[in-house]
Design an enzyme around this catalytic site. Structure first.
Site, mmCIF file in Angstrom:
data_model
loop_
_atom_site.group_PDB
_atom_site.id
_atom_site.type_symbol
_atom_site.label_atom_id
_atom_site.label_comp_id
_atom_site.label_asym_id
_atom_site.label_seq_id
_atom_site.Cartn_x
_atom_site.Cartn_y
_atom_site.Cartn_z
ATOM 1 N N GLY A 194 1.013 -1.220 0.076
ATOM 2 C CA GLY A 194 -0.105 0.003 0.008
ATOM 3 C C GLY A 194 0.880 1.158 -0.010
ATOM 4 O O GLY A 194 1.377 1.353 0.929
ATOM 5 N N MET A 195 0.615 2.122 -1.164
ATOM 6 C CA MET A 195 1.583 3.251 -1.202
ATOM 7 C C MET A 195 0.684 4.455 -1.067
ATOM 8 O O MET A 195 -0.173 4.611 -2.076
ATOM 9 C CB MET A 195 2.460 3.209 -2.436
ATOM 10 C CG MET A 195 3.347 2.114 -2.335
ATOM 11 S SD MET A 195 4.716 2.117 -3.793
ATOM 12 C CE MET A 195 5.658 3.671 -3.489
ATOM 13 N N GLY A 223 1.681 7.671 -1.090
ATOM 14 C CA GLY A 223 2.340 8.986 -1.628
ATOM 15 C C GLY A 223 3.290 9.399 -0.816
ATOM 16 O O GLY A 223 3.626 10.618 -0.860
ATOM 17 N N VAL A 261 6.208 9.342 2.343
ATOM 18 C CA VAL A 261 7.648 8.617 2.724
ATOM 19 C C VAL A 261 7.732 7.308 3.037
ATOM 20 O O VAL A 261 8.437 6.311 2.806
ATOM 21 C CB VAL A 261 8.482 9.711 3.312
ATOM 22 C CG1 VAL A 261 8.108 9.725 4.743
ATOM 23 C CG2 VAL A 261 10.035 9.151 3.308
ATOM 24 N N SER A 302 5.337 4.769 3.367
ATOM 25 C CA SER A 302 4.987 3.421 2.350
ATOM 26 C C SER A 302 5.920 3.456 1.316
ATOM 27 O O SER A 302 6.455 2.503 0.897
ATOM 28 C CB SER A 302 3.476 3.685 1.904
ATOM 29 O OG SER A 302 3.325 4.933 1.204
ATOM 30 N N CYS A 358 -10.838 1.969 9.117
ATOM 31 C CA CYS A 358 -10.354 1.751 7.720
ATOM 32 C C CYS A 358 -9.277 0.629 7.991
ATOM 33 O O CYS A 358 -9.270 -0.203 6.864
ATOM 34 C CB CYS A 358 -9.824 2.962 7.446
ATOM 35 S SG CYS A 358 -9.274 3.248 5.797
ATOM 36 N N GLY A 382 3.691 0.896 5.195
ATOM 37 C CA GLY A 382 4.574 1.630 5.843
ATOM 38 C C GLY A 382 4.210 1.856 7.339
ATOM 39 O O GLY A 382 4.584 2.862 7.846
ATOM 40 N N CYS A 412 -8.592 11.919 6.657
ATOM 41 C CA CYS A 412 -8.180 11.956 5.047
ATOM 42 C C CYS A 412 -9.340 12.482 4.186
ATOM 43 O O CYS A 412 -9.269 13.374 3.491
ATOM 44 C CB CYS A 412 -7.761 10.732 4.369
ATOM 45 S SG CYS A 412 -8.908 9.735 4.394
#
Length: 350
Positions: free
Chosen positions: A7-8, A10, A12, A14, A94, A118, A194
């Site tokens: 899971g990225m 965006g 640093v 992850s 989540c 991350g 978010c």
């Protein structure tokens, strides 16, 4: 596991996790999750940052549309909790139902063995065979430890998860990202929920539900009316600022009563309690709590934690009693318990 879906977001963390796993010999694919309705500018930046990081690392990147699950599992629950006078932590829900459940399902469809994230935490298999989370770098007291928000993860989810940042500090991770030439190495951390970047929870709930929450009474513990509040969704236990009432002394929210549409105010000394009940229990290092346990308990993400004893009740709740009273124990927030250096379990404060 040799093939992982990472899971990225965006950011640093992850991105560095994906880089470290590739260096360790894993076959890595980066995945950015689309969670919010309407592709706003912030969401587009996240996707673009993750894609640039994946390119720098030299791994493929995909975007996955989980908006329906996010709205159902996270936003829906968040709104219901506030309407009932509680203060939820949507990140915990989540993690369990979207970032893990949906991502693991997608990983299986893509032929991956598991997932990686991350998060600053460590997955350990204990002598009893169960999987549990241990704090990052062995320190539960660091501000970056994220086990609190992961207590609902299941045994099956943990068994298929890698968290390569658990042995690092934040500064160390940024340095790794700089040396690897990852373009988001110095990107600031996100601090807000978010889907509510402006922190105005009440405006979000009223817009989403199309409902106005009526004013009601501020009262003291004895029920004496002190003034008028602007709707219960605008308050949380422990709050002092933005009450909109002058009483000649510092007052705080002690309790929210949705049935009578009242917000109870008190001075700071009245916010301290030694015990509380928790429900919707999830255990990690043990299958269940069969006897009283001495634990280290946290009642919110940024709570320092404190020694306590937990006892399971007959109604599938537990009672937690602290050695010393704790401030602003808040219904709806998670209470998470640690023993022997790992996460024992947790529940929702009632």
């Amino acid at each position: 596991m040799k093939k992982l879906l990472v899971g990225m977001s965006g950011g640093v963390d992850s991105s560095a996790a994906a880089y470290l796993l590739k260096q360790q010999g894993y076959e890595v694919t980066g995945a950015t999750l689309l969670l919010r309705d309407g592709q706003d500018a912030a969401a587009e930046r996240e996707v673009n940052d993750a894609r640039r990081a994946a390119e720098a690392i030299g791994i493929p990147h995909v975007t996955l549309d989980f908006r329906e699950a996010f709205r159902r599992e996270v936003i829906g629950r968040f709104i219901r909790e506030y309407q009932e006078g509680r203060t939820p932590n949507p990140c915990i829900v989540c993690n369990r139902y979207v970032k893990w459940e949906c991502l693991l399902r997608k990983a299986a469809e893509m032929g991956a063995d598991g997932i990686a994230t991350g998060h600053y935490a460590r997955v350990k298999q204990l002598e009893n065979g169960r999987f549990a989370l241990a704090p990052s770098a062995g320190d539960l007291h660091t501000s970056k430890d994220q086990t609190y928000a992961l207590y609902r993860l299941t045994q099956e989810q943990l068994s298929r998860t890698r968290m390569p940042l658990g042995e690092y500090t934040k500064d160390g991770v940024r340095q790794i990202a700089r040396e690897a030439g990852i373009p988001v190495a110095d990107k600031p951390d996100s601090q807000e929920i978010c889907f509510i970047p402006d922190h105005d929870y009440a405006a979000f709930i009223e817009h989403d539900t199309g409902r106005r929450f009526p004013p009601g009474h501020f009262v003291d513990a004895e029920g004496h009316v002190l003034g008028e509040h602007r709707g219960i969704i605008r308050y949380t236990v422990g709050q002092r600022k933005h009450l909109g009432i002058a009483l000649g002394k510092r007052m705080f929210v002690r309790e929210i009563r949705p049935l009578t549409n009242e917000v109870v105010l008190a001075d700071d000394a009245e916010l301290y309690q030694r015990s509380f009940r928790a429900g919707d229990l999830h255990f990690m290092s043990v299958p269940d709590l069969t006897e009283p346990a001495e634990v280290f308990a946290k009642i919110r993400y940024n709570h320092a934690g404190a020694p306590a004893v937990i006892v399971k009740n007959d109604d599938r709740t537990l009672t937690c009693t602290f050695t010393e009273p704790q401030r602003a124990i808040t219904p709806g927030q998670a209470a998470v318990f640690y023993r022997d250096g790992v996460l024992l379990g947790g529940g929702t404060i009632l």
